[in-house]
Design a protein around this motif. Structure first.
Motif, PDB file in Angstrom:
ATOM      1  N   ALA A   1       0.823  -1.213   0.000  1.00  0.00           N
ATOM      2  CA  ALA A   1       0.000   0.000   0.000  1.00  0.00           C
ATOM      3  C   ALA A   1       0.855   1.260   0.000  1.00  0.00           C
ATOM      4  CB  ALA A   1      -0.943  -0.008   1.201  1.00  0.00           C
ATOM      5  N   ARG A   2       2.021   1.210   0.670  1.00  0.00           N
ATOM      6  CA  ARG A   2       2.900   2.391   0.687  1.00  0.00           C
ATOM      7  C   ARG A   2       3.513   2.632  -0.692  1.00  0.00           C
ATOM      8  NH1 ARG A   2       5.118  -0.032   5.504  1.00  0.00           N
ATOM      9  NH2 ARG A   2       4.157   0.839   7.385  1.00  0.00           N
ATOM     10  N   ARG A   3       3.832   1.589  -1.401  1.00  0.00           N
ATOM     11  CA  ARG A   3       4.502   1.739  -2.691  1.00  0.00           C
ATOM     12  C   ARG A   3       3.525   2.023  -3.824  1.00  0.00           C
ATOM     13  NH1 ARG A   3       9.793   0.041  -2.794  1.00  0.00           N
ATOM     14  NH2 ARG A   3      10.551  -0.957  -0.881  1.00  0.00           N
ATOM     15  N   ILE A   4       2.273   1.610  -3.675  1.00  0.00           N
ATOM     16  CA  ILE A   4       1.268   1.799  -4.725  1.00  0.00           C
ATOM     17  C   ILE A   4       0.171   2.691  -4.166  1.00  0.00           C
ATOM     18  CG2 ILE A   4      -0.332   0.672  -6.299  1.00  0.00           C
ATOM     19  CD1 ILE A   4       1.337  -1.846  -6.079  1.00  0.00           C
ATOM     20  N   ASP A   5      -0.090   3.796  -4.846  1.00  0.00           N
ATOM     21  CA  ASP A   5      -1.084   4.753  -4.362  1.00  0.00           C
ATOM     22  C   ASP A   5      -2.511   4.326  -4.666  1.00  0.00           C
ATOM     23  OD1 ASP A   5       0.974   6.338  -3.477  1.00  0.00           O
ATOM     24  OD2 ASP A   5       1.072   7.520  -5.332  1.00  0.00           O
ATOM     25  N   ARG A   6      -2.703   3.502  -5.668  1.00  0.00           N
ATOM     26  CA  ARG A   6      -4.052   3.155  -6.112  1.00  0.00           C
ATOM     27  C   ARG A   6      -4.573   1.936  -5.351  1.00  0.00           C
ATOM     28  NH1 ARG A   6      -4.040   2.387 -12.311  1.00  0.00           N
ATOM     29  NH2 ARG A   6      -6.259   2.198 -11.859  1.00  0.00           N
ATOM     30  N   PRO A   7      -5.717   2.055  -4.672  1.00  0.00           N
ATOM     31  CA  PRO A   7      -6.274   0.917  -3.935  1.00  0.00           C
ATOM     32  C   PRO A   7      -6.617  -0.271  -4.824  1.00  0.00           C
ATOM     33  CG  PRO A   7      -7.303   2.976  -3.237  1.00  0.00           C
ATOM     34  CD  PRO A   7      -6.488   3.277  -4.456  1.00  0.00           C
ATOM     35  N   SER A   8      -7.087  -0.015  -6.046  1.00  0.00           N
ATOM     36  CA  SER A   8      -7.465  -1.127  -6.923  1.00  0.00           C
ATOM     37  C   SER A   8      -6.256  -1.978  -7.282  1.00  0.00           C
ATOM     38  CB  SER A   8      -8.121  -0.582  -8.193  1.00  0.00           C
ATOM     39  OG  SER A   8      -7.239   0.302  -8.874  1.00  0.00           O
ATOM     40  N   VAL A   9      -5.127  -1.337  -7.611  1.00  0.00           N
ATOM     41  CA  VAL A   9      -3.917  -2.093  -7.948  1.00  0.00           C
ATOM     42  C   VAL A   9      -3.378  -2.800  -6.712  1.00  0.00           C
ATOM     43  CG1 VAL A   9      -1.573  -1.916  -8.875  1.00  0.00           C
ATOM     44  CG2 VAL A   9      -3.398  -0.481  -9.799  1.00  0.00           C
ATOM     45  N   THR A  10      -3.469  -2.145  -5.555  1.00  0.00           N
ATOM     46  CA  THR A  10      -3.004  -2.768  -4.315  1.00  0.00           C
ATOM     47  C   THR A  10      -3.765  -4.059  -4.036  1.00  0.00           C
ATOM     48  OG1 THR A  10      -2.408  -0.612  -3.399  1.00  0.00           O
ATOM     49  CG2 THR A  10      -2.699  -2.420  -1.849  1.00  0.00           C
ATOM     50  N   ARG A  11      -5.090  -4.007  -4.173  1.00  0.00           N
ATOM     51  CA  ARG A  11      -5.884  -5.215  -3.942  1.00  0.00           C
ATOM     52  C   ARG A  11      -5.562  -6.298  -4.961  1.00  0.00           C
ATOM     53  NH1 ARG A  11     -12.033  -3.150  -2.414  1.00  0.00           N
ATOM     54  NH2 ARG A  11     -11.455  -1.726  -0.726  1.00  0.00           N
TER      55      ARG A  11
ATOM     56  N   VAL B   1      -0.595 -12.277  -4.716  1.00  0.00           N
ATOM     57  CA  VAL B   1       0.298 -12.873  -3.718  1.00  0.00           C
ATOM     58  C   VAL B   1      -0.373 -14.065  -3.060  1.00  0.00           C
ATOM     59  CG1 VAL B   1       1.442 -12.465  -1.502  1.00  0.00           C
ATOM     60  CG2 VAL B   1       1.580 -10.746  -3.316  1.00  0.00           C
ATOM     61  N   ARG B   2      -1.634 -13.918  -2.701  1.00  0.00           N
ATOM     62  CA  ARG B   2      -2.337 -15.022  -2.054  1.00  0.00           C
ATOM     63  C   ARG B   2      -2.516 -16.195  -3.013  1.00  0.00           C
ATOM     64  NH1 ARG B   2      -8.146 -14.871   1.186  1.00  0.00           N
ATOM     65  NH2 ARG B   2      -7.931 -16.972   2.074  1.00  0.00           N
ATOM     66  N   ALA B   3      -2.812 -15.887  -4.292  1.00  0.00           N
ATOM     67  CA  ALA B   3      -2.957 -16.960  -5.271  1.00  0.00           C
ATOM     68  C   ALA B   3      -1.642 -17.707  -5.463  1.00  0.00           C
ATOM     69  CB  ALA B   3      -3.438 -16.386  -6.604  1.00  0.00           C
ATOM     70  N   ALA B   4      -0.515 -16.987  -5.421  1.00  0.00           N
ATOM     71  CA  ALA B   4       0.785 -17.642  -5.573  1.00  0.00           C
ATOM     72  C   ALA B   4       1.059 -18.589  -4.411  1.00  0.00           C
ATOM     73  CB  ALA B   4       1.891 -16.585  -5.679  1.00  0.00           C
ATOM     74  N   VAL B   5       0.713 -18.156  -3.185  1.00  0.00           N
ATOM     75  CA  VAL B   5       0.915 -19.031  -2.021  1.00  0.00           C
ATOM     76  C   VAL B   5       0.039 -20.267  -2.121  1.00  0.00           C
ATOM     77  CG1 VAL B   5       0.700 -19.175   0.494  1.00  0.00           C
ATOM     78  CG2 VAL B   5       1.618 -17.100  -0.560  1.00  0.00           C
ATOM     79  N   LEU B   6      -1.200 -20.084  -2.565  1.00  0.00           N
ATOM     80  CA  LEU B   6      -2.103 -21.236  -2.696  1.00  0.00           C
ATOM     81  C   LEU B   6      -1.625 -22.188  -3.791  1.00  0.00           C
ATOM     82  CD1 LEU B   6      -5.586 -19.494  -2.300  1.00  0.00           C
ATOM     83  CD2 LEU B   6      -4.355 -20.872  -0.616  1.00  0.00           C
ATOM     84  N   LEU B   7      -1.126 -21.652  -4.896  1.00  0.00           N
ATOM     85  CA  LEU B   7      -0.601 -22.520  -5.948  1.00  0.00           C
ATOM     86  C   LEU B   7       0.624 -23.295  -5.471  1.00  0.00           C
ATOM     87  CD1 LEU B   7      -0.922 -20.259  -9.132  1.00  0.00           C
ATOM     88  CD2 LEU B   7      -2.288 -22.272  -8.530  1.00  0.00           C
TER      89      LEU B   7
ATOM     90  N   GLY C   1     -23.389   5.438  -8.892  1.00  0.00           N
ATOM     91  CA  GLY C   1     -23.005   4.946  -7.576  1.00  0.00           C
ATOM     92  C   GLY C   1     -21.514   5.074  -7.357  1.00  0.00           C
ATOM     93  N   PHE C   2     -21.046   4.460  -6.276  1.00  0.00           N
ATOM     94  CA  PHE C   2     -19.646   4.526  -5.876  1.00  0.00           C
ATOM     95  C   PHE C   2     -18.965   3.190  -6.162  1.00  0.00           C
ATOM     96  CE2 PHE C   2     -21.788   7.720  -3.339  1.00  0.00           C
ATOM     97  CZ  PHE C   2     -20.914   8.790  -3.393  1.00  0.00           C
ATOM     98  N   VAL C   3     -17.744   3.280  -6.677  1.00  0.00           N
ATOM     99  CA  VAL C   3     -16.982   2.077  -6.988  1.00  0.00           C
ATOM    100  C   VAL C   3     -16.542   1.434  -5.678  1.00  0.00           C
ATOM    101  CG1 VAL C   3     -14.967   1.149  -8.164  1.00  0.00           C
ATOM    102  CG2 VAL C   3     -16.210   3.077  -9.156  1.00  0.00           C
ATOM    103  N   GLU C   4     -16.979   0.206  -5.470  1.00  0.00           N
ATOM    104  CA  GLU C   4     -16.659  -0.520  -4.254  1.00  0.00           C
ATOM    105  C   GLU C   4     -15.383  -1.342  -4.404  1.00  0.00           C
ATOM    106  OE1 GLU C   4     -16.930  -2.173  -0.401  1.00  0.00           O
ATOM    107  OE2 GLU C   4     -17.859  -0.415  -1.331  1.00  0.00           O
ATOM    108  N   ASP C   5     -15.207  -1.966  -5.579  1.00  0.00           N
ATOM    109  CA  ASP C   5     -14.043  -2.822  -5.781  1.00  0.00           C
ATOM    110  C   ASP C   5     -13.797  -2.987  -7.268  1.00  0.00           C
ATOM    111  OD1 ASP C   5     -11.898  -4.426  -5.279  1.00  0.00           O
ATOM    112  OD2 ASP C   5     -13.036  -6.196  -4.689  1.00  0.00           O
ATOM    113  N   ILE C   6     -12.516  -3.144  -7.618  1.00  0.00           N
ATOM    114  CA  ILE C   6     -12.108  -3.389  -8.999  1.00  0.00           C
ATOM    115  C   ILE C   6     -11.209  -4.617  -9.004  1.00  0.00           C
ATOM    116  CG2 ILE C   6     -11.001  -2.464 -11.061  1.00  0.00           C
ATOM    117  CD1 ILE C   6     -11.446   0.323  -9.945  1.00  0.00           C
ATOM    118  N   THR C   7     -11.623  -5.642  -9.694  1.00  0.00           N
ATOM    119  CA  THR C   7     -10.821  -6.849  -9.814  1.00  0.00           C
ATOM    120  C   THR C   7     -10.411  -7.030 -11.269  1.00  0.00           C
ATOM    121  OG1 THR C   7     -12.691  -8.330 -10.230  1.00  0.00           O
ATOM    122  CG2 THR C   7     -12.159  -7.856  -7.925  1.00  0.00           C
ATOM    123  N   ILE C   8      -9.702  -8.112 -11.535  1.00  0.00           N
ATOM    124  CA  ILE C   8      -9.301  -8.397 -12.900  1.00  0.00           C
ATOM    125  C   ILE C   8     -10.511  -8.735 -13.776  1.00  0.00           C
ATOM    126  CG2 ILE C   8      -8.010 -10.028 -14.332  1.00  0.00           C
ATOM    127  CD1 ILE C   8      -6.258  -8.010 -13.030  1.00  0.00           C
TER     128      ILE C   8
END
Length: 328
Positions: free
Chosen positions: A53-63, A69-75, A141-148
């Motif tokens: 979050a400190r290195r990336i200002d955009r919340p959508s890219v951070t998420r 990262v989580r998908a890589a650990v699960l794989l 409305g308001f953007v709640e989340d942006i995924t791939i």
């Protein structure tokens, strides 16, 4: 009879185990690795979340990065579990034909949505927390989340709208929070030609300034190379058939209060005009009858007369009397 129960109960288990390429110990170990990997993925995301979050200002890219990262650990966990079960030989893997069919039917739309999601994240048409409007369908409305794959929007009606990125990327999206949340609203109304135009413009601006949500003044608002006065401004739009068309322009701080601000400003303008020599214009129609007008049927409403004499009754509401000038 009881002595035969364990044999009967263990026989199906032994029969199933005979078809599996691994034993019960390997199965338990693989399941344990999967459980540990599931919780480990959450811990890794929690530990790396602040740094990302400190290195990336955009919340959508951070998420998106944290999901990766989580998908890589699960794989990685699935790989360890597969190695424990000794999975990877041609006995379990699908044939090339089946894999091609799966890619054509299932994976192709996902790949298209994935690529579009990358374009949405790269082009930055909107961000999490922005107020946007889908112009062709009127959803705001308001953007709640942006995924791939999709974008979540909480509408002003308090409903959740999920739109695939492949669809929203091809639509006209109005972003009210892109640079500056201050939004301009235009209200048009007509006044009669007999009204005092200067007084109408002056008091319309004062009416807008009296509304709490309206920006009353300050530095000019800059949009690109253009500058607009922050205070309400009333201008003459045109000289219409029924009256003089005025346009009242004002700015509000929060875009989601546009409807409330518009309604309050219109109410304030009407209250001020009621105290002045200013009247709202509306269409008038004048009917002129002469010798060339011809004749028309006359209908009387006897219920409107007190004595029931139809000869003294007036024409009913909405009826026109046309005479040729020669009748007695």
């Amino acid at each position: 009879m009881r002595e035969g129960w364990p044999g009967v109960a263990s026989e199906p288990f032994e029969r199933v185990q005979g078809y599996l390429p691994f034993g019960a110990t390997e199965l338990v170990g693989a399941l344990l690795v999967l459980v540990i990997g599931w919780y480990l993925s959450k811990v890794v995301v929690r530990l790396t979340g602040r740094t990302v979050a400190r290195r990336i200002d955009r919340p959508s890219v951070t998420r998106t990065v944290l999901r990766g990262v989580r998908a890589a650990v699960l794989l990685l966990t699935l790989g360890v579990a597969a190695s424990i079960l000794d999975i990877g030989n041609t006995q379990i893997l699908l044939s090339v034909t089946v894999i091609s069919a799966v890619i054509a039917v299932v994976i192709a739309p996902l790949v298209s949505s994935f690529i579009t999601g990358i374009f949405v994240l790269a082009d930055r048409p909107y961000e999490i927390g922005d107020m946007i409007e889908i112009a062709d369908v009127g959803h705001t409305g308001f953007v709640e989340d942006i995924t791939i794959r999709y974008t979540k929007i909480f509408t002003l009606e308090n409903t959740l709208l999920v739109i695939p990125n492949s669809e929203i990327y091809t639509r006209d999206v109005i972003n009210y929070s892109a640079e500056d949340e201050r939004t301009r609203i235009d209200v048009e109304f007509e006044i009669t030609y007999e009204s005092d135009v200067d007084a109408a413009r002056r008091h319309a601006e004062r009416a807008a300034r009296s509304v709490e949500t309206v920006i009353t003044g300050g530095p000019d608002i800059r949009i690109g190379s253009a500058r607009y006065a922050a205070a309400p401004v009333c201008t003459i739009e045109s000289y219409a058939d029924s009256g003089i068309l005025l346009r009242l322009s004002f700015w509000v701080e929060q875009p989601y209060k546009r409807m409330v601000a518009r309604s309050r400003v219109q109410s304030a303008v009407r209250e001020r005009f009621a105290e002045l020599d200013v009247e709202f214009a509306y269409p008038h129609r004048h009917h002129v009858f002469n010798a060339q007008s011809g004749t028309a049927r006359i209908v009387f409403d006897e219920s409107e007369t007190a004595d029931g004499d139809s000869s003294s009754a007036a024409p009913s509401h909405g009826e026109s009397v046309v005479s040729d000038g020669n009748e007695g």
